[in-house]
Design a protein around this motif. Structure first.
Motif, short mmCIF file in Angstrom:
data_model
loop_
_atom_site.label_atom_id
_atom_site.label_comp_id
_atom_site.label_asym_id
_atom_site.label_seq_id
_atom_site.Cartn_x
_atom_site.Cartn_y
_atom_site.Cartn_z
N SER A 154 88.35 -22.31 1.14
CA SER A 154 88.08 -21.56 -0.39
C SER A 154 86.54 -21.20 -0.46
CB SER A 154 88.20 -22.81 -1.40
OG SER A 154 89.52 -23.25 -1.51
N VAL A 155 85.62 -21.85 0.28
CA VAL A 155 84.33 -21.35 0.29
C VAL A 155 84.32 -19.97 1.12
CG1 VAL A 155 82.00 -21.56 1.47
CG2 VAL A 155 83.13 -23.54 0.40
N LEU A 156 85.17 -19.84 2.27
CA LEU A 156 85.24 -18.56 3.14
C LEU A 156 85.87 -17.75 2.16
CD1 LEU A 156 84.98 -16.98 5.67
CD2 LEU A 156 86.89 -17.97 6.36
N LEU A 157 86.81 -18.08 1.62
CA LEU A 157 87.38 -17.04 0.30
C LEU A 157 86.39 -16.29 -0.34
CD1 LEU A 157 89.57 -15.27 -0.40
CD2 LEU A 157 90.61 -17.16 -1.93
N ALA A 158 85.47 -17.17 -0.98
CA ALA A 158 84.56 -16.77 -1.85
C ALA A 158 83.62 -15.90 -0.98
CB ALA A 158 83.69 -18.09 -2.48
N PHE A 159 83.22 -16.30 0.16
CA PHE A 159 82.28 -15.73 0.91
C PHE A 159 82.55 -14.09 1.05
CE2 PHE A 159 80.80 -14.28 5.23
CZ PHE A 159 79.51 -14.50 4.91
N VAL A 160 83.99 -14.09 1.29
CA VAL A 160 84.45 -12.50 1.62
C VAL A 160 84.51 -11.91 0.36
CG1 VAL A 160 86.39 -11.33 2.34
CG2 VAL A 160 85.79 -13.18 3.67
N GLN A 161 84.93 -12.51 -0.57
CA GLN A 161 85.08 -11.76 -2.07
C GLN A 161 83.82 -11.29 -2.67
OE1 GLN A 161 87.40 -14.76 -4.11
NE2 GLN A 161 89.31 -13.99 -3.70
N GLN A 162 82.71 -12.12 -2.39
CA GLN A 162 81.46 -11.87 -3.03
C GLN A 162 80.56 -10.97 -2.33
OE1 GLN A 162 79.75 -15.65 -4.30
NE2 GLN A 162 81.68 -16.47 -5.15
N ASN A 163 80.74 -10.75 -0.95
CA ASN A 163 80.05 -9.91 -0.17
C ASN A 163 80.64 -8.60 0.30
OD1 ASN A 163 77.53 -11.51 0.76
ND2 ASN A 163 78.90 -13.15 1.10
N ILE A 164 81.91 -8.62 0.02
CA ILE A 164 82.49 -7.23 0.41
C ILE A 164 83.15 -6.53 -0.86
CG2 ILE A 164 84.38 -6.05 1.93
CD1 ILE A 164 81.92 -7.66 3.44
N ARG A 165 82.86 -5.32 -1.09
CA ARG A 165 83.37 -4.72 -2.28
C ARG A 165 84.69 -3.75 -1.70
NH1 ARG A 165 82.19 0.72 -4.28
NH2 ARG A 165 80.63 0.98 -2.75
N TYR A 166 85.69 -4.06 -2.80
CA TYR A 166 86.84 -3.47 -2.25
C TYR A 166 86.96 -1.91 -2.53
CZ TYR A 166 91.84 -1.81 -2.16
OH TYR A 166 93.02 -1.33 -1.99
N VAL A 167 87.21 -1.13 -1.67
CA VAL A 167 87.07 0.54 -1.77
C VAL A 167 88.21 0.90 -0.72
CG1 VAL A 167 85.90 2.52 -1.25
CG2 VAL A 167 84.71 0.47 -2.01
N THR A 168 89.03 1.91 -1.14
CA THR A 168 90.27 2.12 -0.38
C THR A 168 89.86 3.12 0.77
OG1 THR A 168 90.61 4.22 -1.56
CG2 THR A 168 91.60 2.24 -2.39
N ASP A 169 90.55 3.07 1.87
CA ASP A 169 90.03 3.87 3.19
C ASP A 169 90.30 5.28 2.75
OD1 ASP A 169 89.63 1.60 4.52
OD2 ASP A 169 91.70 1.87 5.91
N GLU A 170 91.22 5.54 1.88
CA GLU A 170 91.33 7.12 1.49
C GLU A 170 90.04 7.66 0.70
OE1 GLU A 170 93.66 4.76 0.98
OE2 GLU A 170 95.16 5.58 2.60
N GLU A 171 89.28 6.64 -0.05
CA GLU A 171 88.14 7.12 -0.44
C GLU A 171 87.03 7.44 0.47
OE1 GLU A 171 86.97 5.21 -4.25
OE2 GLU A 171 88.52 4.02 -3.62
N ARG A 172 86.84 6.74 1.48
CA ARG A 172 85.88 6.75 2.58
C ARG A 172 86.23 7.55 3.51
NH1 ARG A 172 84.36 1.23 4.85
NH2 ARG A 172 86.40 0.71 4.59
N PHE A 173 87.45 7.50 4.06
CA PHE A 173 87.87 8.08 5.31
C PHE A 173 88.87 9.38 5.17
CE2 PHE A 173 87.25 3.70 6.70
CZ PHE A 173 86.20 3.87 7.35
N GLY A 174 89.65 9.21 4.23
CA GLY A 174 90.48 10.36 3.81
C GLY A 174 91.90 9.72 4.48
N ARG A 175 92.06 8.77 5.02
CA ARG A 175 93.20 8.25 5.82
C ARG A 175 93.03 6.59 6.05
NH1 ARG A 175 91.81 7.34 11.19
NH2 ARG A 175 89.90 7.98 11.68
#
Length: 202
Positions: free
Chosen positions: A73-94
């Motif tokens: 659970s701590v590791l899940l919080a670590f990923v959720q709180q440090n990484i923002r969800y952005v789609t690859d299509e927005e960043r790379f176009g694919r």
């Protein structure tokens, strides 16, 4: 070689967990896979990355004596709180299946990048984790006492869904719509063939 120090932290319960890493210690620094193949699912989490091992060791040292459910659970919080969800299509176009190191460097990813980061660190923390591809989505899943909710059966064991793109560190929490499991694989150190598919992005 110049260093690139990154400091990350997360809150879980009444405690804050912190790590400090040097991204340039990774052999995957500046690289991304050039292809996406579900057959290579065990390799995208690049569990041989010394930076992921460093994060795992630092978190484990702060979680001595805690049961696996809390570590998960701590590791899940670590990923959720440090990484923002952005789609690859927005960043790379694919669609791109990023390495965990790339995800940390950019501090953003979509489901596959966030799942690979979770899987990589969990594996190096000594947790029983698999990567899962379902229709339209990728996630991690863990096998540990105390978990409940959405589950997958793999080689006679039960693994519980880990939704890194959510905002709550609740193992087993699952959204409707992703119904069919396509691939479930434990992480493995990348093969030489997989490493040969890496391309420079810097």
């Amino acid at each position: 070689m110049k260093s690139e120090i990154v400091r990350l932290s997360c809150d879980y319960g009444a405690k804050t967990y912190c790590v400090e890493i040097d991204l340039r210690k990774s052999p995957y620094y500046g690289k991304l896979p050039s292809v996406m193949k579900p057959e290579y699912l065990p390799f995208y989490s690049t569990v041989d990355d010394p930076v992921m091992l460093d994060i795992a060791n630092q978190l484990n040292n702060q979680l001595i004596g805690r049961r696996d459910f809390i570590r998960i659970s701590v590791l899940l919080a670590f990923v959720q709180q440090n990484i923002r969800y952005v789609t690859d299509e927005e960043r790379f176009g694919r669609d791109v299946w990023e390495t965990p190191l790339y995800v940390i460097k950019e501090r953003m990813a979509d489901c596959d990048g966030m799942a690979s980061l979770y899987t990589s660190i969990a594996y190096n923390m000594g947790l029983d984790v698999v990567s899962v591809i379902v229709t339209g989505h990728m996630c991690s899943a863990v096998n540990a006492a105390g978990c409940h909710g959405k589950k997958y059966e793999y080689v006679g064991k039960t693994y519980y869904h880990v939704e890194t793109t959510d905002i709550l560190p609740a193992v087993g929490r699952y959204w409707d719509g992703f119904t069919r499991e396509l691939y479930i694989e434990p992480p493995l150190p990348p093969s030489e063939e997989f490493k040969g598919m890496m391309v420079d992005y810097l």
